[in-house]
Design a protein around this motif. Structure first.
Motif, PDB file in Angstrom:
ATOM      1  N   UNK A 273       0.923  -1.216   0.079  1.00 51.81           N
ATOM      2  CA  UNK A 273       0.161   0.067  -0.042  1.00 51.81           C
ATOM      3  C   UNK A 273       0.992   1.376  -0.080  1.00 51.81           C
ATOM      4  N   UNK A 274       1.854   1.158   0.002  1.00 43.51           N
ATOM      5  CA  UNK A 274       2.946   2.420  -0.101  1.00 43.51           C
ATOM      6  C   UNK A 274       3.570   2.419  -1.369  1.00 43.51           C
ATOM      7  N   UNK A 275       4.542   3.342  -1.491  1.00 39.30           N
ATOM      8  CA  UNK A 275       5.448   3.614  -2.403  1.00 39.30           C
ATOM      9  C   UNK A 275       6.835   3.284  -2.049  1.00 39.30           C
ATOM     10  N   UNK A 276       7.986   2.799  -3.049  1.00 40.30           N
ATOM     11  CA  UNK A 276       9.122   2.562  -2.810  1.00 40.30           C
ATOM     12  C   UNK A 276       9.580   4.174  -2.252  1.00 40.30           C
ATOM     13  N   UNK A 277       9.319   5.236  -2.980  1.00 44.42           N
ATOM     14  CA  UNK A 277       9.720   6.631  -2.416  1.00 44.42           C
ATOM     15  C   UNK A 277       9.478   6.932  -0.913  1.00 44.42           C
TER      16      UNK A 277
ATOM     17  N   UNK B  10      10.646   6.758   5.077  1.00 41.90           N
ATOM     18  CA  UNK B  10      10.397   6.326   6.313  1.00 41.90           C
ATOM     19  C   UNK B  10      11.697   5.708   6.983  1.00 41.90           C
ATOM     20  N   UNK B  11      12.328   4.757   5.976  1.00 40.10           N
ATOM     21  CA  UNK B  11      13.411   4.181   6.528  1.00 40.10           C
ATOM     22  C   UNK B  11      14.663   5.078   6.936  1.00 40.10           C
TER      23      UNK B  11
ATOM     24  N   UNK C  48       8.946  -1.808   6.923  1.00 42.81           N
ATOM     25  CA  UNK C  48       8.244  -2.949   5.732  1.00 42.81           C
ATOM     26  C   UNK C  48       7.021  -3.534   6.727  1.00 42.81           C
ATOM     27  N   UNK C  49       7.217  -4.075   7.895  1.00 35.27           N
ATOM     28  CA  UNK C  49       6.210  -4.627   8.767  1.00 35.27           C
ATOM     29  C   UNK C  49       5.221  -3.731   8.913  1.00 35.27           C
ATOM     30  N   UNK C  50       5.405  -2.460   9.236  1.00 40.37           N
ATOM     31  CA  UNK C  50       4.284  -1.491   9.446  1.00 40.37           C
ATOM     32  C   UNK C  50       3.344  -1.486   8.103  1.00 40.37           C
TER      33      UNK C  50
ATOM     34  N   UNK D 255       5.123   7.075  10.926  1.00 41.75           N
ATOM     35  CA  UNK D 255       6.221   8.202  10.813  1.00 41.75           C
ATOM     36  C   UNK D 255       5.994   9.235   9.654  1.00 41.75           C
ATOM     37  N   UNK D 256       6.511   9.624   8.782  1.00 42.28           N
ATOM     38  CA  UNK D 256       6.166  10.735   7.646  1.00 42.28           C
ATOM     39  C   UNK D 256       5.004  10.522   7.049  1.00 42.28           C
TER      40      UNK D 256
END
Length: 164
Positions: A37-41, A46-47, A142-144, A152-153
């Protein structure tokens, strides 16, 4: 593609990563899905942010953690795409990300090695405290993301990405 970052994001963090965030090739990560559900960006951001926070907390090189965290998945292909290698994605993509990062940005050896080892235990053993933090932050984010937590952001729309 416009990327709007909220004023809530620490300016010290932004100063470290802004040149990467402004890069046209790096912005293309927003076109690739990551963890459903997210993008690699967004995942990379986040990381980076989590790694930077942890590095500051534990007295590590926060700039290296932020930059390597942001670049750890800097590859521009989908996971299912055919590649010239039979190597599993978990082993292959850190090498591509490290090479892309070195080609596009001036990265330190510490940053390069952290990118290469972020998939531990599937890849090489992290050699620095910053590499360990990035590996842990990657798994946490990744887990989140897999469990659809806005973290986070992404939480509170602190980062908004809109196409141009």
């Amino acid at each position: 593609m416009d990327i709007t970052l909220s004023e809530e994001i620490d300016p010290e963090f932004l100063e470290i990563v802004q040149c990467i965030l402004d890069d046209a090739e790096f912005k293309k990560l927003n076109y690739y899905k990551q963890h459903l559900k997210t993008t690699r960006f967004m995942h990379s951001l986040n990381v980076s942010y989590v790694s930077w926070l942890l590095a500051k907390r534990f007295g590590c090189d926060a700039a290296a953690a932020a930059r390597a965290g942001l670049l750890h998945d800097f590859f521009l292909y989908n996971f299912g795409e055919k590649r010239d290698t039979k190597e599993l994605q978990a082993f292959y993509h850190p090498k591509v990300a490290a090479q892309n990062s070195a080609d596009r940005f001036e990265i330190s050896e510490k940053e390069r090695l952290a990118i290469l080892s972020h998939m531990f235990p599937l890849g090489p053993l992290p050699r620095s405290r910053e590499a360990w933090l990035i590996s842990c932050a990657d798994k946490l984010c990744a887990s989140s993301e897999l469990f659809h937590f806005q973290i986070f952001l992404a939480k509170g729309n602190r980062v908004v990405v809109s196409p141009t």
